[in-house]
Design an enzyme around this catalytic site. Sequence first.
Site, PDB file in Angstrom:
ATOM      1  N   ARG A 233       0.944  -1.231  -0.222  1.00  0.00           N
ATOM      2  CA  ARG A 233      -0.005  -0.113  -0.055  1.00  0.00           C
ATOM      3  C   ARG A 233       0.967   1.220  -0.087  1.00  0.00           C
ATOM      4  O   ARG A 233       1.777   1.248   0.882  1.00  0.00           O
ATOM      5  CB  ARG A 233      -0.927   0.095   1.444  1.00  0.00           C
ATOM      6  CG  ARG A 233      -2.070  -0.972   1.232  1.00  0.00           C
ATOM      7  CD  ARG A 233      -3.028  -0.511   0.112  1.00  0.00           C
ATOM      8  NE  ARG A 233      -4.268  -1.752   0.080  1.00  0.00           N
ATOM      9  CZ  ARG A 233      -4.316  -2.745  -0.903  1.00  0.00           C
ATOM     10  NH1 ARG A 233      -3.101  -3.001  -1.351  1.00  0.00           N
ATOM     11  NH2 ARG A 233      -5.325  -3.286  -0.769  1.00  0.00           N
ATOM     12  N   GLU A 262      -2.280   7.565  -5.243  1.00  0.00           N
ATOM     13  CA  GLU A 262      -2.432   6.835  -6.708  1.00  0.00           C
ATOM     14  C   GLU A 262      -3.780   7.038  -7.242  1.00  0.00           C
ATOM     15  O   GLU A 262      -4.100   6.884  -8.366  1.00  0.00           O
ATOM     16  CB  GLU A 262      -2.272   5.652  -6.611  1.00  0.00           C
ATOM     17  CG  GLU A 262      -2.928   4.430  -5.764  1.00  0.00           C
ATOM     18  CD  GLU A 262      -2.318   3.072  -5.869  1.00  0.00           C
ATOM     19  OE1 GLU A 262      -3.184   2.247  -6.140  1.00  0.00           O
ATOM     20  OE2 GLU A 262      -1.188   2.912  -5.428  1.00  0.00           O
ATOM     21  N   HIS A 294       0.371  -0.365  -9.750  1.00  0.00           N
ATOM     22  CA  HIS A 294      -0.508  -1.155  -8.881  1.00  0.00           C
ATOM     23  C   HIS A 294      -0.814  -2.481  -9.740  1.00  0.00           C
ATOM     24  O   HIS A 294      -2.113  -2.921  -9.668  1.00  0.00           O
ATOM     25  CB  HIS A 294      -1.687  -0.447  -8.447  1.00  0.00           C
ATOM     26  CG  HIS A 294      -2.246  -0.948  -6.945  1.00  0.00           C
ATOM     27  ND1 HIS A 294      -2.632  -0.110  -6.090  1.00  0.00           N
ATOM     28  CD2 HIS A 294      -2.145  -2.353  -6.791  1.00  0.00           C
ATOM     29  CE1 HIS A 294      -3.115  -0.898  -5.286  1.00  0.00           C
ATOM     30  NE2 HIS A 294      -2.769  -2.276  -5.553  1.00  0.00           N
TER      31      HIS A 294
END
Length: 331
Positions: A233, A262, A294
């Site tokens: 994360r 993000e 991601h």
Amino acid sequence: MEILAFGVQADEKPLIERAFPAPHEVRCLDVFLNEDTAPIAAGHEVISTSVNADLGAPVLEALAAGGTRMIAQRSTGFNNIDLDVAERLGMTVARVSYYSPHSVAEFAWTLAMAVNRRVVRASTRTRDFDFRLDGLMGRDLHGRTVGVLGTGKIGEAFTRIAHGFGMRLLGWDIAENPACMELGMTYVPKDRLLADSDLVSLHLPLMPETRHLIDAAALKSMKDDAILVNSSRGGLIDSAALVAELREGRFTGVGLDVYEAEAGLFFLDKSLEAISDDTLARLVTFPNVLVTSHQAYYTEDAVGQIVEATVRNVLDYSAGRRSENVLVPRS
């Protein structure tokens, strides 16, 4: 019942559309759920969301007003959901508590090896027919020390790969993993792990207690030539503090598959827009930093398992069943 799925990637769409049995149907949208798109869900009892959806109080209230009663999130993380508000509104919330840990662990190692062996720089050069080796020297990882922050399923899978490299294993977590200890891992305080490790990899959930776990002080305690990888994360790392350290010429490499701001950027094409996030814009300019969007979870195996679990969550909701995936039960 028609389920509305937000934030569906092109590769995911056929998997999701085929997964739901009759009489359920699913409509996939490539837009992400936020205050602007929440009205689209009006009339849909069940929606499915991605990890970058905005499920704060205003969005949840808009969903509830439109008739939504169940949210099936297609991720393990749920820090984007205000669970207290969902419970107050009588909304059921479920997530995917498990999918292939190998997908993320293997990608974390992809980042580590790419920055260690300067793969991106080498690939860019050879495309221009520049075959020099200047500036491409890496290091053997065999015999060096890896520090694993978070030794759950993904951290364990990462550790098994590190063991295969012949590395010294250090771990930090609230609970020791016996499988990691069998591989030779020694659990140590976080400060010692950061100071002793040649490679540090993060495999922790984002909670108030872990936000900016890697802050300015933690970064300064690391070796100047260490490698830092985050595939967990983005909020685990203080990005501004990381930029400050990189400006000082520190770290052999940094691999980031996640970024704390993000949302609204990752999974979208921003190539024709000016990026207003100065921290991210600076991060991607460092030659020893590799940022990906991601994608660590993004394998056929993991996405297939995520879709299967999401379908089960919706079917459980319809049947009034409760599983380990439920974060807020049906009222």
